[in-house]
Design a protein around this motif. Sequence first.
Motif, PDB file in Angstrom:
ATOM      1  N   VAL A   1      -7.472 -19.296  57.252  1.00  0.00           N
ATOM      2  CA  VAL A   1      -7.844 -18.166  56.680  1.00  0.00           C
ATOM      3  C   VAL A   1      -7.107 -17.891  55.358  1.00  0.00           C
ATOM      4  CG1 VAL A   1      -7.785 -15.669  56.769  1.00  0.00           C
ATOM      5  CG2 VAL A   1      -8.884 -17.109  58.584  1.00  0.00           C
TER       6      VAL A   1
ATOM      7  N   GLY B   1      -8.296 -17.195  51.642  1.00  0.00           N
ATOM      8  CA  GLY B   1      -7.963 -16.025  50.673  1.00  0.00           C
ATOM      9  C   GLY B   1      -7.663 -16.429  49.096  1.00  0.00           C
TER      10      GLY B   1
ATOM     11  N   VAL C   1     -10.379 -18.205  47.368  1.00  0.00           N
ATOM     12  CA  VAL C   1     -11.308 -17.292  46.631  1.00  0.00           C
ATOM     13  C   VAL C   1     -10.732 -16.441  45.782  1.00  0.00           C
ATOM     14  CG1 VAL C   1     -12.902 -15.132  47.131  1.00  0.00           C
ATOM     15  CG2 VAL C   1     -12.759 -16.843  48.736  1.00  0.00           C
ATOM     16  N   SER C   2      -9.475 -16.157  45.720  1.00  0.00           N
ATOM     17  CA  SER C   2      -8.903 -15.396  44.592  1.00  0.00           C
ATOM     18  C   SER C   2      -8.936 -16.151  43.441  1.00  0.00           C
ATOM     19  CB  SER C   2      -7.293 -15.014  45.222  1.00  0.00           C
ATOM     20  OG  SER C   2      -7.371 -14.285  46.339  1.00  0.00           O
TER      21      SER C   2
ATOM     22  N   ARG D   1     -10.591 -14.682  40.177  1.00  0.00           N
ATOM     23  CA  ARG D   1      -9.892 -14.295  39.088  1.00  0.00           C
ATOM     24  C   ARG D   1      -9.363 -15.210  37.806  1.00  0.00           C
ATOM     25  NH1 ARG D   1      -5.411 -11.165  42.998  1.00  0.00           N
ATOM     26  NH2 ARG D   1      -6.930  -9.866  44.124  1.00  0.00           N
TER      27      ARG D   1
ATOM     28  N   VAL E   1      -2.491 -13.524  44.069  1.00  0.00           N
ATOM     29  CA  VAL E   1      -1.541 -12.828  44.915  1.00  0.00           C
ATOM     30  C   VAL E   1      -1.774 -13.022  46.502  1.00  0.00           C
ATOM     31  CG1 VAL E   1      -0.395 -10.503  45.325  1.00  0.00           C
ATOM     32  CG2 VAL E   1      -1.569 -11.338  42.839  1.00  0.00           C
ATOM     33  N   ALA E   2      -0.710 -13.625  46.922  1.00  0.00           N
ATOM     34  CA  ALA E   2      -0.701 -13.919  48.157  1.00  0.00           C
ATOM     35  C   ALA E   2       0.438 -14.079  48.830  1.00  0.00           C
ATOM     36  CB  ALA E   2      -1.552 -15.371  48.423  1.00  0.00           C
ATOM     37  N   PRO E   3       0.575 -13.896  50.242  1.00  0.00           N
ATOM     38  CA  PRO E   3       2.097 -14.229  50.912  1.00  0.00           C
ATOM     39  C   PRO E   3       2.610 -15.392  50.703  1.00  0.00           C
ATOM     40  CG  PRO E   3       0.406 -13.478  52.244  1.00  0.00           C
ATOM     41  CD  PRO E   3      -0.429 -13.720  50.883  1.00  0.00           C
TER      42      PRO E   3
END
Lengths: 176, 271
Positions: B126, B130, B133-134, B138, B143-145
Amino acid sequence: VTTTDLLSVLDADPDRASEKYIDLFERLTKFFQWRGSNAPEDLAQETLRRGFGKVAAGAVIYAAKPDSYFFGIAYNVLRESRHTAATDRTVSLDDLPLLAGVDFREPETRILLAQCLSRLTDEEGIALTRYYTEEDRSNLASELGVSDNALRVRVLRAKRKINRLIGRGTPAGRLK
Amino acid sequence: MDPDVPNDEDLLRRFLVGEVSDQEREQVERRFIADPDFYDSLRGLEEEMLLSYHQGRLPDRWRLPFESHVLATAEGRRDLDRMGAFQDALAAARPGVPAAVPPQRRWWGFEPGFGLMWAGAAAVLVLAAGLWVSRDERGGAPVAPDAAQRNANIARPLATFVLVPGLTRSDLRQSNIFRLPAGSGDIRLELTVPADGVGDVDAELKPVGGAPLRIASRPQVRSAGNSLVVSWLIPANDLKATTDYLLTLWRSSTSPGEREAIASRFFSTVE
């Protein structure tokens, strides 16, 4: 008539009134859904339109709990919906609080979720996380020293809190 | 209402699956209109039934009416879909989730901890979804953990299509309709069947009126009481948008070379 004026029939405090409005919309939607209605959200909207339309026209709600007033309208909307489409739009709800469910498939929402989890109490966070990731929820309830029902309610409220935190901060939570 | 006071849970479950008399329905409605705590109990029970169904753990007593009443509506299927998305997102966001270990493909295998293993794997999948798709949307750095960034290169995006029985492609409101994820990734096709007498199974997936598609993966099977939850992973690119599909599950017959259909599910794809 301003939005604040309309919502004041639910609570004198504007913030609490907004929360109650969202609660009311959710309960009306579920009422229609559990009755097997098509498009329950539309019928819930219709109920609110009629109810607030009467308030805007000067109606005074005498019910100690205004929810009962709206559910009284909901029963009428339900009856009518089974015969014909209900289309009495007497007041715009465009400026009222956002209502759509949060879509957790959205990447931004998933990222925000991690941040919002930190806003829960330890008790809420543990219950929410374990409830959705473990399979034996009765065992979890026993371990936490609560009934199955109490655990379900605790988790539901924690999830609701998450939804509203996210709904305020992302496009995913905006009214469609 | 005190949440520790037990409700008539059987009545509430019957209410949720449409097995109540008019009098019982009005009784429940009166209570949830007047009592927000009671409403939360009812909603919590509904969520628990959705989650149990999603995990393949809802007993037949409730699974069958749940499918025919709740999942026969677009709203019921949406609730199930949202609940599954939330579950996946929560597993991904949970601090301390171990690094991904791709789940082993098992045949009839079910063991304690299997669900947790899936949750861990799903977490990374998952998170990777994220990221993917980000990036796609964009066109820049996502921007992700940090954990997602560390694990993004070892997992593919995953979407699960839960195929509900009894739905046909003739009525749009009553169909299994899924949106295909953009780009590459995997799709898990999942259905629940009675466990009685099921031995080896095979699946055939084909567009309606077309030739069968090759399913390279072996089925994943979870035991769930008297039911089995069977699923396959297929590459998302194998499915076309705006197409009707038929998935048929076959059981090996005692006579060699003969097959017997156990279940079939229609579904449609949209972009």
